[in-house]
Design a protein around this motif. Structure first.
Motif, PDB file in Angstrom:
ATOM      1  N   LEU A 135      21.838  48.176   6.139  1.00  0.00           N
ATOM      2  CA  LEU A 135      23.210  47.788   5.860  1.00  0.00           C
ATOM      3  C   LEU A 135      24.056  48.997   5.474  1.00  0.00           C
ATOM      4  CD1 LEU A 135      22.671  44.423   3.930  1.00  0.00           C
ATOM      5  CD2 LEU A 135      23.425  44.740   6.295  1.00  0.00           C
ATOM      6  N   ALA A 136      23.440  49.959   4.788  1.00  0.00           N
ATOM      7  CA  ALA A 136      24.173  51.178   4.426  1.00  0.00           C
ATOM      8  C   ALA A 136      24.380  52.084   5.632  1.00  0.00           C
ATOM      9  CB  ALA A 136      23.420  51.931   3.321  1.00  0.00           C
ATOM     10  N   ASP A 137      23.422  52.087   6.569  1.00  0.00           N
ATOM     11  CA  ASP A 137      23.508  52.935   7.754  1.00  0.00           C
ATOM     12  C   ASP A 137      22.890  52.197   8.939  1.00  0.00           C
ATOM     13  OD1 ASP A 137      23.571  54.862   9.685  1.00  0.00           O
ATOM     14  OD2 ASP A 137      22.195  56.263   8.693  1.00  0.00           O
ATOM     15  N   PRO A 138      23.702  51.451   9.711  1.00  0.00           N
ATOM     16  CA  PRO A 138      23.170  50.679  10.841  1.00  0.00           C
ATOM     17  C   PRO A 138      22.426  51.504  11.875  1.00  0.00           C
ATOM     18  CG  PRO A 138      25.408  49.967  10.321  1.00  0.00           C
ATOM     19  CD  PRO A 138      25.146  51.208   9.514  1.00  0.00           C
ATOM     20  N   ASP A 139      22.626  52.835  11.890  1.00  0.00           N
ATOM     21  CA  ASP A 139      21.898  53.679  12.848  1.00  0.00           C
ATOM     22  C   ASP A 139      20.402  53.713  12.566  1.00  0.00           C
ATOM     23  OD1 ASP A 139      24.213  54.283  14.204  1.00  0.00           O
ATOM     24  OD2 ASP A 139      24.574  56.169  13.151  1.00  0.00           O
ATOM     25  N   THR A 140      19.983  53.252  11.375  1.00  0.00           N
ATOM     26  CA  THR A 140      18.549  53.223  11.057  1.00  0.00           C
ATOM     27  C   THR A 140      17.864  51.983  11.620  1.00  0.00           C
ATOM     28  OG1 THR A 140      18.942  52.095   8.937  1.00  0.00           O
ATOM     29  CG2 THR A 140      18.957  54.515   8.916  1.00  0.00           C
ATOM     30  N   LEU A 141      18.647  51.071  12.250  1.00  0.00           N
ATOM     31  CA  LEU A 141      18.074  49.825  12.760  1.00  0.00           C
ATOM     32  C   LEU A 141      16.891  50.043  13.706  1.00  0.00           C
ATOM     33  CD1 LEU A 141      18.018  46.738  13.297  1.00  0.00           C
ATOM     34  CD2 LEU A 141      19.812  47.107  15.007  1.00  0.00           C
ATOM     35  N   PRO A 142      16.975  50.911  14.733  1.00  0.00           N
ATOM     36  CA  PRO A 142      15.828  51.047  15.649  1.00  0.00           C
ATOM     37  C   PRO A 142      14.532  51.404  14.931  1.00  0.00           C
ATOM     38  CG  PRO A 142      17.772  52.043  16.612  1.00  0.00           C
ATOM     39  CD  PRO A 142      18.142  51.699  15.199  1.00  0.00           C
ATOM     40  N   GLU A 143      14.582  52.424  14.089  1.00  0.00           N
ATOM     41  CA  GLU A 143      13.363  52.869  13.389  1.00  0.00           C
ATOM     42  C   GLU A 143      12.871  51.806  12.417  1.00  0.00           C
ATOM     43  OE1 GLU A 143      11.907  56.316  10.213  1.00  0.00           O
ATOM     44  OE2 GLU A 143      13.901  56.426  11.134  1.00  0.00           O
ATOM     45  N   HIS A 144      13.763  51.253  11.619  1.00  0.00           N
ATOM     46  CA  HIS A 144      13.344  50.291  10.599  1.00  0.00           C
ATOM     47  C   HIS A 144      12.888  48.974  11.221  1.00  0.00           C
ATOM     48  CE1 HIS A 144      14.375  53.124   7.688  1.00  0.00           C
ATOM     49  NE2 HIS A 144      15.495  52.627   7.198  1.00  0.00           N
ATOM     50  N   SER A 145      13.502  48.568  12.329  1.00  0.00           N
ATOM     51  CA  SER A 145      13.074  47.316  12.965  1.00  0.00           C
ATOM     52  C   SER A 145      11.650  47.448  13.489  1.00  0.00           C
ATOM     53  CB  SER A 145      14.027  46.930  14.088  1.00  0.00           C
ATOM     54  OG  SER A 145      13.873  47.754  15.218  1.00  0.00           O
ATOM     55  N   ARG A 146      11.301  48.626  13.987  1.00  0.00           N
ATOM     56  CA  ARG A 146       9.912  48.835  14.453  1.00  0.00           C
ATOM     57  C   ARG A 146       8.936  48.729  13.278  1.00  0.00           C
ATOM     58  NH1 ARG A 146      12.665  52.563  18.067  1.00  0.00           N
ATOM     59  NH2 ARG A 146      12.501  54.251  16.545  1.00  0.00           N
TER      60      ARG A 146
END
Length: 396
Positions: A135-146
């Motif tokens: 939520l603070a940085d949506p660009d982390t979605l790919p890595e964190h979703s994995r």
């Protein structure tokens, strides 16, 4: 604007209501709208339009195999490298058909306050901490979703279904939110026709990569956001377990707990009391105590007062041991919610001869003497002849 509450009078929209009755506030939106309006359940029944305006942002899709890493060590999560683009029709389908119908009935959840202390399991903090980072940085979605998809496979039980795992950083009525969903991975066919009327030929193509379709089953959903005090809260839906939910999904995977524990406390009281009655109570008292427990849960009273129950229905010499067998949380008065035990009240089941014989009867049948348990003669007496006799599967 206020809601009429039959037990508390008027209270403002958004306030928690402990009356246990359902009140509804008009809401708009729905299938085909650009933004879906949902209703959030507050407390024990009041629903408010607090989840509205669901929007999907960046979305990642992975594939989770059947079972768990422990039960299926050769299984592997198929991880996506990049964001999955959603065309407008797919975006609308997911919101209108896979999220909006289920989220209003979801359970309110909150992150475990201090998992390292309460459970000694640092993995419980994984999803809430990654939600905050996404939520603070949506660009982390790919890595964190994995990472979260791998965590789901590790958390699942052996019988868990295979399916697609979707994670999206989007928005709801509370603001930015993370949506996590596990659903059935469907395959299908595409048909194309060519030629003029009267002379048409069809090409049929199997689509193995089709992700969601009209009949896709939604397994589990979590919509999560950060509350003003910094706690991760949200809504949880488990469509695979009827009115219940999978403990592993709520606790081991999400690292969260129910925000309102009435249904869990009611189930814990029933489970612990039943276990104690069967293991430690004299045979001549078992039926009487069980009948009292069923009557307590069937009664129209909204509150369970365990101390009053023990005083009224449990013999003095048994009360201390009975109370000690109950979890500390249910020893105080709490609001009753039979959602998780509805299928287990209304009657009594007697198991005999190590499960070879099972007798089911309503509580009234015991109260009226239609079924009697005679501990001295070590027998169960059923008065009357059967109205019908039919084949059946073995006792459960």
């Amino acid at each position: 604007m206020s809601l009429g509450c039959q037990s508390l009078g008027q209270h403002p929209v958004g306030a928690n209501c402990s009356c246990g009755r359902e009140s509804f506030y008009p809401f708009s939106g729905g299938a085909g709208s650009d933004s879906v309006q949902c209703r959030l359940r507050i407390g024990n029944g009041v629903r408010m339009p607090e989840i509205g305006n669901i929007k999907l942002g960046g979305t990642m899709v992975h594939e989770v195999p059947r079972g768990s890493r422990r039960a299926n060590p050769d299984g592997a999560v198929i991880l996506s490298k990049d964001l999955t683009p959603l065309d407008p029709n797919t975006d609308r389908f997911i919101r209108d058909q896979m999220l909006a119908p289920f989220i209003p009935g979801g359970r309110d959840i909150v992150a475990v306050p201090d998992p390292a202390v309460s459970d000694g399991n640092p993995g419980l903090a994984l999803v809430p901490s990654l939600v905050k980072e996404m939520l603070a940085d949506p660009d982390t979605l790919p890595e964190h979703s994995r990472t979260i998809a791998e965590h789901m496979f590790a958390s699942q039980v052996g019988a868990a279904s295979a399916g697609i795992f979707m994670a999206s950083v989007g928005e709801c009525g509370h603001g930015p939110s993370v949506i996590i969903m596990k659903a059935e991975h469907q395959e299908g066919v595409r048909m194309r026709h060519q030629g003029a009327p009267g002379s048409v030929s069809f090409d049929v193509e199997h689509i193995g990569e089709l992700i969601v379709g009209k009949n896709s089953k939604v397994y589990k959903i979590a919509m999560l956001w950060v509350r003003d005090d910094g706690a991760v809260v949200g809504k949880m839906v488990d469509k695979q377990n009827g009115v219940a939910y999978a403990d592993y999904f709520l606790h081991e995977f999400l690292g969260m707990d129910l925000r309102f524990n009435s249904e869990k406390l009611t189930r814990d009281l029933m489970d612990s009391a039943t276990k104690h009655i069967n293991a430690n109570v004299d045979p001549d008292k078992k039926v009487r105590y069980t009948r009292a427990l069923v009557a307590l849960l069937e009664s129209p009273n909204d509150e369970v007062n365990t101390t009053q129950f023990l005083t009224q229905f449990i013999d003095p010499e048994d009360r201390d041991d009975f109370a000690a067998a109950l979890p500390p949380e249910v020893r105080a008065a709490f609001r009753k919610d039979t959602t998780l035990v509805k299928s287990r009240i209304g009657g009594i089941v007697l198991d005999l001869q190590e499960g070879e014989v099972q007798v089911r009867a309503t509580r009234n049948a015991f109260d009226n003497g239609g079924v009697e348990v005679d501990p001295e003669k070590k027998q169960v007496v059923i008065k009357g002849l059967p109205d019908d006799i039919s084949p059946s599967g073995p006792p459960k």
